[in-house]
Motif scaffolding. Structure first.
Motif, PDB file in Angstrom:
ATOM      1  N   THR A  53      50.620  39.000  43.579  1.00  0.00           N
ATOM      2  CA  THR A  53      51.007  40.374  43.260  1.00  0.00           C
ATOM      3  C   THR A  53      49.798  41.177  42.807  1.00  0.00           C
ATOM      4  O   THR A  53      49.643  42.347  43.178  1.00  0.00           O
ATOM      5  N   ILE A  54      48.928  40.559  42.024  1.00  0.00           N
ATOM      6  CA  ILE A  54      47.714  41.242  41.561  1.00  0.00           C
ATOM      7  C   ILE A  54      46.806  41.567  42.743  1.00  0.00           C
ATOM      8  O   ILE A  54      46.251  42.668  42.819  1.00  0.00           O
ATOM      9  N   VAL A  55      46.684  40.656  43.683  1.00  0.00           N
ATOM     10  CA  VAL A  55      45.899  40.912  44.898  1.00  0.00           C
ATOM     11  C   VAL A  55      46.466  42.135  45.624  1.00  0.00           C
ATOM     12  O   VAL A  55      45.724  43.032  46.039  1.00  0.00           O
ATOM     13  N   GLU A  56      47.770  42.207  45.767  1.00  0.00           N
ATOM     14  CA  GLU A  56      48.412  43.343  46.439  1.00  0.00           C
ATOM     15  C   GLU A  56      48.184  44.644  45.681  1.00  0.00           C
ATOM     16  O   GLU A  56      47.933  45.689  46.297  1.00  0.00           O
ATOM     17  N   LEU A  57      48.259  44.605  44.358  1.00  0.00           N
ATOM     18  CA  LEU A  57      48.019  45.803  43.550  1.00  0.00           C
ATOM     19  C   LEU A  57      46.594  46.324  43.732  1.00  0.00           C
ATOM     20  O   LEU A  57      46.382  47.530  43.872  1.00  0.00           O
ATOM     21  N   VAL A  58      45.632  45.427  43.730  1.00  0.00           N
ATOM     22  CA  VAL A  58      44.236  45.845  43.915  1.00  0.00           C
ATOM     23  C   VAL A  58      44.037  46.423  45.308  1.00  0.00           C
ATOM     24  O   VAL A  58      43.415  47.475  45.475  1.00  0.00           O
ATOM     25  N   GLY A  59      44.575  45.766  46.311  1.00  0.00           N
ATOM     26  CA  GLY A  59      44.464  46.278  47.676  1.00  0.00           C
ATOM     27  C   GLY A  59      45.077  47.658  47.816  1.00  0.00           C
ATOM     28  O   GLY A  59      44.507  48.552  48.449  1.00  0.00           O
ATOM     29  N   SER A  60      46.220  47.855  47.195  1.00  0.00           N
ATOM     30  CA  SER A  60      46.903  49.144  47.238  1.00  0.00           C
ATOM     31  C   SER A  60      46.130  50.210  46.469  1.00  0.00           C
ATOM     32  O   SER A  60      46.006  51.352  46.918  1.00  0.00           O
ATOM     33  N   ALA A  61      45.616  49.860  45.302  1.00  0.00           N
ATOM     34  CA  ALA A  61      44.894  50.821  44.466  1.00  0.00           C
ATOM     35  C   ALA A  61      43.664  51.383  45.167  1.00  0.00           C
ATOM     36  O   ALA A  61      43.311  52.548  44.983  1.00  0.00           O
ATOM     37  N   TRP A  62      43.015  50.563  45.985  1.00  0.00           N
ATOM     38  CA  TRP A  62      41.812  51.000  46.686  1.00  0.00           C
ATOM     39  C   TRP A  62      42.075  51.291  48.166  1.00  0.00           C
ATOM     40  O   TRP A  62      41.148  51.556  48.914  1.00  0.00           O
ATOM     41  N   GLY A  63      43.329  51.247  48.585  1.00  0.00           N
ATOM     42  CA  GLY A  63      43.669  51.572  49.965  1.00  0.00           C
ATOM     43  C   GLY A  63      42.976  50.686  50.987  1.00  0.00           C
ATOM     44  O   GLY A  63      42.536  51.161  52.029  1.00  0.00           O
ATOM     45  N   LEU A  64      42.896  49.402  50.685  1.00  0.00           N
ATOM     46  CA  LEU A  64      42.180  48.475  51.564  1.00  0.00           C
ATOM     47  C   LEU A  64      43.057  48.018  52.723  1.00  0.00           C
ATOM     48  O   LEU A  64      44.248  47.762  52.547  1.00  0.00           O
ATOM     49  N   ASP A  65      42.464  47.896  53.896  1.00  0.00           N
ATOM     50  CA  ASP A  65      43.183  47.403  55.068  1.00  0.00           C
ATOM     51  C   ASP A  65      43.425  45.895  54.970  1.00  0.00           C
ATOM     52  O   ASP A  65      44.430  45.382  55.447  1.00  0.00           O
ATOM     53  N   GLU A  66      42.484  45.189  54.372  1.00  0.00           N
ATOM     54  CA  GLU A  66      42.593  43.739  54.213  1.00  0.00           C
ATOM     55  C   GLU A  66      42.654  43.419  52.721  1.00  0.00           C
ATOM     56  O   GLU A  66      41.852  43.932  51.930  1.00  0.00           O
ATOM     57  N   LEU A  67      43.602  42.595  52.332  1.00  0.00           N
ATOM     58  CA  LEU A  67      43.756  42.263  50.919  1.00  0.00           C
ATOM     59  C   LEU A  67      42.563  41.448  50.414  1.00  0.00           C
ATOM     60  O   LEU A  67      42.112  40.526  51.091  1.00  0.00           O
ATOM     61  N   PRO A  68      42.071  41.769  49.216  1.00  0.00           N
ATOM     62  CA  PRO A  68      40.898  41.087  48.653  1.00  0.00           C
ATOM     63  C   PRO A  68      41.270  39.808  47.909  1.00  0.00           C
ATOM     64  O   PRO A  68      40.936  39.618  46.739  1.00  0.00           O
ATOM     65  N   SER A  69      41.963  38.927  48.577  1.00  0.00           N
ATOM     66  CA  SER A  69      42.493  37.726  47.931  1.00  0.00           C
ATOM     67  C   SER A  69      41.409  36.874  47.294  1.00  0.00           C
ATOM     68  O   SER A  69      41.508  36.486  46.121  1.00  0.00           O
ATOM     69  N   GLU A  70      40.386  36.543  48.039  1.00  0.00           N
ATOM     70  CA  GLU A  70      39.320  35.679  47.525  1.00  0.00           C
ATOM     71  C   GLU A  70      38.609  36.321  46.330  1.00  0.00           C
ATOM     72  O   GLU A  70      38.353  35.664  45.318  1.00  0.00           O
ATOM     73  N   GLN A  71      38.332  37.617  46.423  1.00  0.00           N
ATOM     74  CA  GLN A  71      37.631  38.312  45.359  1.00  0.00           C
ATOM     75  C   GLN A  71      38.475  38.396  44.073  1.00  0.00           C
ATOM     76  O   GLN A  71      37.973  38.155  42.978  1.00  0.00           O
ATOM     77  N   VAL A  72      39.748  38.733  44.223  1.00  0.00           N
ATOM     78  CA  VAL A  72      40.615  38.849  43.057  1.00  0.00           C
ATOM     79  C   VAL A  72      40.836  37.471  42.429  1.00  0.00           C
ATOM     80  O   VAL A  72      40.766  37.327  41.204  1.00  0.00           O
ATOM     81  N   ARG A  73      41.054  36.478  43.235  1.00  0.00           N
ATOM     82  CA  ARG A  73      41.246  35.129  42.676  1.00  0.00           C
ATOM     83  C   ARG A  73      39.987  34.641  41.976  1.00  0.00           C
ATOM     84  O   ARG A  73      40.053  33.949  40.966  1.00  0.00           O
ATOM     85  N   GLY A  74      38.823  35.021  42.471  1.00  0.00           N
ATOM     86  CA  GLY A  74      37.569  34.694  41.798  1.00  0.00           C
ATOM     87  C   GLY A  74      37.461  35.402  40.447  1.00  0.00           C
ATOM     88  O   GLY A  74      36.960  34.846  39.475  1.00  0.00           O
ATOM     89  N   CYS A  75      37.953  36.612  40.407  1.00  0.00           N
ATOM     90  CA  CYS A  75      37.956  37.385  39.171  1.00  0.00           C
ATOM     91  C   CYS A  75      38.916  36.765  38.155  1.00  0.00           C
ATOM     92  O   CYS A  75      38.620  36.697  36.959  1.00  0.00           O
ATOM     93  N   LEU A  76      40.056  36.305  38.642  1.00  0.00           N
ATOM     94  CA  LEU A  76      41.031  35.687  37.746  1.00  0.00           C
ATOM     95  C   LEU A  76      40.458  34.444  37.125  1.00  0.00           C
ATOM     96  O   LEU A  76      40.683  34.112  35.995  1.00  0.00           O
TER      97      LEU A  76
END
Length: 76
Positions: A53-76
């Motif tokens: 859900t956090i990955v989806e929120l970040v992708g939506s907040a920045w209007g990204l075409d591809e979800l930043p799964s690897e980056q967000v999980r690294g941040c977590l």
């Protein structure tokens, strides 16, 4: 199996700065400088949202075409 919902550690010293947050962890004696993206991740880690859900929120907040799964999980 249910995915865990990340939550912030208690007792952190959090300060707003111009481009994000500065977070000090007294238990580890570490300081973290969070940019805007990491600040969003930090703020939504309240124990009610899964990592997906956090990955989806970040992708939506920045209007990204591809979800930043690897980056967000690294941040977590």
């Amino acid at each position: 199996m249910n995915e865990p919902s990340p939550a912030r550690t208690e007792g952190l010293d959090v300060h707003d700065v111009e481009d994000g947050l500065v977070v000090y962890g007294p238990k580890t004696d570490r300081v973290h400088y969070l940019n805007a993206t990491a600040t969003l991740v930090f703020e939504v880690c309240d124990g009610t949202r899964t990592a997906d859900t956090i990955v989806e929120l970040v992708g939506s907040a920045w209007g990204l075409d591809e979800l930043p799964s690897e980056q967000v999980r690294g941040c977590l």
